[in-house]
Design an enzyme around this catalytic site. Structure first.
Site, PDB file in Angstrom:
ATOM      1  N   TRP A  31      35.659  61.519  48.412  1.00 13.05           N
ATOM      2  CA  TRP A  31      36.779  60.564  48.424  1.00 13.05           C
ATOM      3  C   TRP A  31      38.024  61.259  47.878  1.00 13.05           C
ATOM      4  O   TRP A  31      37.965  62.003  46.903  1.00 13.05           O
ATOM      5  CB  TRP A  31      36.449  59.350  47.548  1.00 13.05           C
ATOM      6  CG  TRP A  31      36.008  58.125  48.279  1.00 13.05           C
ATOM      7  CD1 TRP A  31      34.762  57.864  48.779  1.00 13.05           C
ATOM      8  CD2 TRP A  31      36.803  56.991  48.587  1.00 13.05           C
ATOM      9  NE1 TRP A  31      34.741  56.626  49.369  1.00 13.05           N
ATOM     10  CE2 TRP A  31      35.984  56.072  49.273  1.00 13.05           C
ATOM     11  CE3 TRP A  31      38.151  56.660  48.356  1.00 13.05           C
ATOM     12  CZ2 TRP A  31      36.448  54.832  49.718  1.00 13.05           C
ATOM     13  CZ3 TRP A  31      38.601  55.441  48.793  1.00 13.05           C
ATOM     14  CH2 TRP A  31      37.764  54.539  49.469  1.00 13.05           C
ATOM     15  N   PHE A  66      31.225  57.408  42.461  1.00 10.31           N
ATOM     16  CA  PHE A  66      30.088  56.644  41.935  1.00 10.31           C
ATOM     17  C   PHE A  66      28.790  57.438  42.024  1.00 10.31           C
ATOM     18  O   PHE A  66      27.913  57.310  41.169  1.00 10.31           O
ATOM     19  CB  PHE A  66      29.942  55.316  42.679  1.00 10.31           C
ATOM     20  CG  PHE A  66      28.932  54.385  42.080  1.00 10.31           C
ATOM     21  CD1 PHE A  66      27.637  54.366  42.564  1.00 10.31           C
ATOM     22  CD2 PHE A  66      29.280  53.549  41.020  1.00 10.31           C
ATOM     23  CE1 PHE A  66      26.686  53.513  42.005  1.00 10.31           C
ATOM     24  CE2 PHE A  66      28.340  52.695  40.457  1.00 10.31           C
ATOM     25  CZ  PHE A  66      27.043  52.677  40.947  1.00 10.31           C
ATOM     26  N   GLU A  67      28.678  58.315  43.022  1.00 14.65           N
ATOM     27  CA  GLU A  67      27.464  59.107  43.228  1.00 14.65           C
ATOM     28  C   GLU A  67      27.415  60.363  42.352  1.00 14.65           C
ATOM     29  O   GLU A  67      26.408  61.084  42.331  1.00 14.65           O
ATOM     30  CB  GLU A  67      27.340  59.493  44.704  1.00 14.65           C
ATOM     31  CG  GLU A  67      26.903  58.349  45.608  1.00 14.65           C
ATOM     32  CD  GLU A  67      28.004  57.318  45.825  1.00 14.65           C
ATOM     33  OE1 GLU A  67      29.191  57.704  45.958  1.00 14.65           O
ATOM     34  OE2 GLU A  67      27.674  56.117  45.837  1.00 14.65           O
ATOM     35  N   CYS A  89      38.123  61.647  42.098  1.00 14.39           N
ATOM     36  CA  CYS A  89      39.431  60.994  41.962  1.00 14.39           C
ATOM     37  C   CYS A  89      39.285  59.555  42.419  1.00 14.39           C
ATOM     38  O   CYS A  89      39.039  59.302  43.608  1.00 14.39           O
ATOM     39  CB  CYS A  89      40.472  61.718  42.808  1.00 14.39           C
ATOM     40  SG  CYS A  89      42.099  60.933  42.764  1.00 14.39           S
ATOM     41  N   VAL A  90      39.414  58.629  41.480  1.00 11.82           N
ATOM     42  CA  VAL A  90      39.299  57.206  41.789  1.00 11.82           C
ATOM     43  C   VAL A  90      40.691  56.599  41.657  1.00 11.82           C
ATOM     44  O   VAL A  90      41.267  56.601  40.563  1.00 11.82           O
ATOM     45  CB  VAL A  90      38.321  56.499  40.841  1.00 11.82           C
ATOM     46  CG1 VAL A  90      38.071  55.063  41.285  1.00 11.82           C
ATOM     47  CG2 VAL A  90      37.006  57.257  40.756  1.00 11.82           C
ATOM     48  N   ILE A  91      41.266  56.132  42.771  1.00 15.01           N
ATOM     49  CA  ILE A  91      42.633  55.611  42.770  1.00 15.01           C
ATOM     50  C   ILE A  91      42.608  54.090  42.775  1.00 15.01           C
ATOM     51  O   ILE A  91      41.904  53.475  43.587  1.00 15.01           O
ATOM     52  CB  ILE A  91      43.439  56.134  43.980  1.00 15.01           C
ATOM     53  CG1 ILE A  91      43.529  57.665  43.937  1.00 15.01           C
ATOM     54  CG2 ILE A  91      44.837  55.518  43.995  1.00 15.01           C
ATOM     55  CD1 ILE A  91      44.252  58.281  45.119  1.00 15.01           C
ATOM     56  N   THR A  95      41.695  45.583  44.058  1.00 13.12           N
ATOM     57  CA  THR A  95      40.657  44.780  43.384  1.00 13.12           C
ATOM     58  C   THR A  95      40.129  45.491  42.144  1.00 13.12           C
ATOM     59  O   THR A  95      40.559  46.587  41.795  1.00 13.12           O
ATOM     60  CB  THR A  95      39.478  44.523  44.357  1.00 13.12           C
ATOM     61  OG1 THR A  95      38.738  45.741  44.533  1.00 13.12           O
ATOM     62  CG2 THR A  95      39.967  44.002  45.694  1.00 13.12           C
ATOM     63  N   HIS A  97      37.339  46.858  41.894  1.00 12.21           N
ATOM     64  CA  HIS A  97      36.367  47.909  42.249  1.00 12.21           C
ATOM     65  C   HIS A  97      36.624  49.186  41.449  1.00 12.21           C
ATOM     66  O   HIS A  97      35.714  49.852  40.977  1.00 12.21           O
ATOM     67  CB  HIS A  97      36.453  48.184  43.753  1.00 12.21           C
ATOM     68  CG  HIS A  97      35.267  48.903  44.284  1.00 12.21           C
ATOM     69  ND1 HIS A  97      35.375  49.898  45.222  1.00 12.21           N
ATOM     70  CD2 HIS A  97      33.956  48.792  43.993  1.00 12.21           C
ATOM     71  CE1 HIS A  97      34.173  50.371  45.494  1.00 12.21           C
ATOM     72  NE2 HIS A  97      33.296  49.712  44.778  1.00 12.21           N
ATOM     73  N   ARG A 136      48.090  65.908  38.767  1.00 11.13           N
ATOM     74  CA  ARG A 136      47.022  66.376  37.864  1.00 11.13           C
ATOM     75  C   ARG A 136      45.978  67.245  38.562  1.00 11.13           C
ATOM     76  O   ARG A 136      44.952  67.589  37.987  1.00 11.13           O
ATOM     77  CB  ARG A 136      46.362  65.166  37.202  1.00 11.13           C
ATOM     78  CG  ARG A 136      47.291  64.456  36.213  1.00 11.13           C
ATOM     79  CD  ARG A 136      46.903  63.014  35.982  1.00 11.13           C
ATOM     80  NE  ARG A 136      47.794  62.403  34.986  1.00 11.13           N
ATOM     81  CZ  ARG A 136      49.011  61.946  35.250  1.00 11.13           C
ATOM     82  NH1 ARG A 136      49.515  62.043  36.497  1.00 11.13           N
ATOM     83  NH2 ARG A 136      49.762  61.407  34.294  1.00 11.13           N
TER      84      ARG A 136
END
Ligand SMILES: Nc1c(NC[C@H](O)[C@H](O)[C@H](O)CO)[nH]c(=O)[nH]c1=O
Ligand SMILES: CC(=O)[C@@H](O)COP(=O)(O)O
Length: 158
Positions: A31, A66-67, A89-91, A95, A97, A136
Site C-alpha cells: 500500500w 496490517f499484514e 505507510c498508513v494514510i 473513516t 479504519h 518523511r
C-alpha cells in the site's frame, strides 16, 4: 511539532555497531508503494553503509501494513534472523479504519519483538496526507527507512 525541526535521518553514533555478521528481514507493505519503496531504499542502503552484506538482507512484501505483524512473526521466528524491519505507510482516510490499522500494527509489532526477544522495528508512517508521507520518505524530514535501519543496528548493539 516534534518532526518539524528534526530530520528523522539525523542520529547519534551511540551503539552503532558493524553489522557485517548480522541478518536482517525487511518487510515492505505494498500500500502506498511510492512511499514504501523509498522507505525500503533508505533502510537497505543504511544497512549496507553500516556493513551488512546484500545476501544477509531478506526482503518480503505484504499487501498492507496490517499484514506486517504476521509477516514479522514469521520472520522473527527464524533463528538466523537477527532483526526485523517493518515498513509501511498508513494514510488517514474518511473513516476510523486508519486508527484500527495503526493501533493493531503498533501493538502487534511490539508484541512480536517481545515474543521472540529480538529487534522488530516499527518503520510505519502514519501521516494525514500523501505530502506528509513523501516528506518523511526521502523528503524534507528525512527518510523513516533510514531511521528504522539505524534503530535495528542500535538495538543489536545494546
Ligand atoms: N489504507 C491503507 C491500508 N489498508 C489495507 C490494510 O493494511 C490491510 O491490508 C487490509 O485491511 C486487509 O487486511 N494499508 C496501508 O498500509 N496503508 C493504507 O493507507
Ligand atoms: C487507512 C485506510 O485503510 C484508508 O484507505 C481507508 O480510507 P477510508 O477511511 O476513506 O475508507
Amino acid at each position: 511539532m516534534a518532526t518539524s525541526n528534526k530530520n528523522l535521518s539525523d542520529h547519534s553514533s551511540k551503539n552503532i555497531i558493524d553489522v557485517s555478521g548480522k541478518t536482517f528481514a525487511i518487510i515492505v507493505s505494498e500500500w502506498n508503494e511510492e512511499v514504501t519503496e523509498s522507505l525500503y531504499s533508505g533502510a537497505y542502503q543504511t544497512l549496507l553503509d553500516n556493513g551488512a552484506h546484500k545476501e544477509n538482507i531478506i526482503r518480503k512484501n505484504v499487501p498492507g501494513s496490517f499484514e506486517l505483524t504476521l509477516a514479522a512473526q514469521w520472520m522473527a521466528s527464524e533463528a538466523d534472523i537477527d532483526a526485523v524491519i517493518c515498513l509501511g505507510c498508513v494514510i488517514q482516510g474518511e473513516t476510523k479504519h486508519f486508527d484500527f490499522i495503526c493501533d493493531a500494527v503498533a501493538h502487534g509489532i511490539t508484541n512480536v519483538g517481545l515474543k521472540y526477544n529480538k529487534p522488530v522495528i516499527f518503520g510505519v508512517l502514519t501521516p494525514n496526507n500523501q505530502q506528509q508521507a513523501l516528506d518523511r520518505a526521502g523528503g524534507k524530514h528525512g527518510n523513516k527507512g533510514d531511521e528504522a535501519a539505524i534503530t535495528a543496528i542500535k538495538m543489536l548493539g545494546f
